[in-house]
Write an enzyme that holds these catalytic residues in place. Sequence first.
Site: not given
Length: 386
Positions: A276, A330, A333
């Site tokens: 990531e 998103e 989250k």
Amino acid sequence: MAFALLSKSQLRPVICALLCISLFSDHYDVLRRASALGINYGQVGNNLPSPPQVVQLLTSLRISKVRIYDVNPQVLSAFANTGIELIVTVPDDLVPGMAASASQALQWLTAGVRPYFPATRVTGIAVGNEVFTGDDEQLKASLVPAMRNLHAALAQLGMDPYVRVSTANSLAVLATSYPPSQGVFTQQAAPYMAQLLRFLAETSSPFWINAYPYFAYKDDPTKVSLDYALSNPYHVGAVDPYTRLQYTSMLYAQVDAVTFAAARLGYGNVAVHVSETGWPSKGDANEAGATVENARQYNRNLLMRQVSGEGTPLRPRLRLEVYLFALFNEDMKPGPTSERNYGLYQPDMSMVYNVGLNQLSTTSAASLSSLATSPASRRVSTSTNS
């Protein structure tokens, strides 16, 4: 701090060993020049497109590597026969059971992955996420045993030549990350890291690191160079005083710090991949640097390094495998505003900003110079610690 930092004379054998490993690997590293750029496809949102729509988007962008955070059957089905490589994830709560019971590991694999394989090209399984920097001691102790049981289950099903088992680690497993040659694991993480690295070496699996230079900049924007954090190529950067290697990218310096830390435990031959990394396009008032322009610059710089086949200064001929975070913003989250704004795309599949993937999908690598960022100012912070 796990180990005393090494002097120049003590460090020399470590550097020589790492360079020998790098040179020995060159004959097959060239074969890995196919795209090493992947993307994380999170689904913590109530307005995201359907998996078939996501696959259509990824295919149009010619993205060939994707990481997901579960074994969602709709997603696995949608990726069938696309040729896209997929990393799936075992959630933390299942890890202790898999460690205690080989049959549970086999059951998870048989129910969640095997029915879709090989039509869906699952190439990796991430067991847990950032376990070694959490507070759950039972989970930490269970992680490598669970990974071993899962690998044994893959072997039992004949899948082990095609699927690698690893776990994504936070950069916080390092006690020291700058200069890179002084990379060392924390005292708390070191015993677990020795077990993990032994397993990764035995199974030819990569060490995955979640690395975010954004956090270093956000925490101290007056001392950390923005150019360095953004991986802007046209600035002086930082020079490791022990190896004399020059770093123009904090991310690449962080990766080399992990490589040096692994080498101190005797595992300098384990590949380090970035599971990531990303930069938020929006943040709260106290989240310095969280802007659309910085996010575009960070991800585009990484894209350009991928196109050029660039490796880290320690392993320059081995292009770094990187998974950008993330495909979509998103909205569900938790946490600060930045957490919901790492996406390259909005849920309606419109671009948050143009990072250059569209051009990459329709343009030859030789003509991608037009995507390069404009020369950054040559300011270098007096402190570039990551």
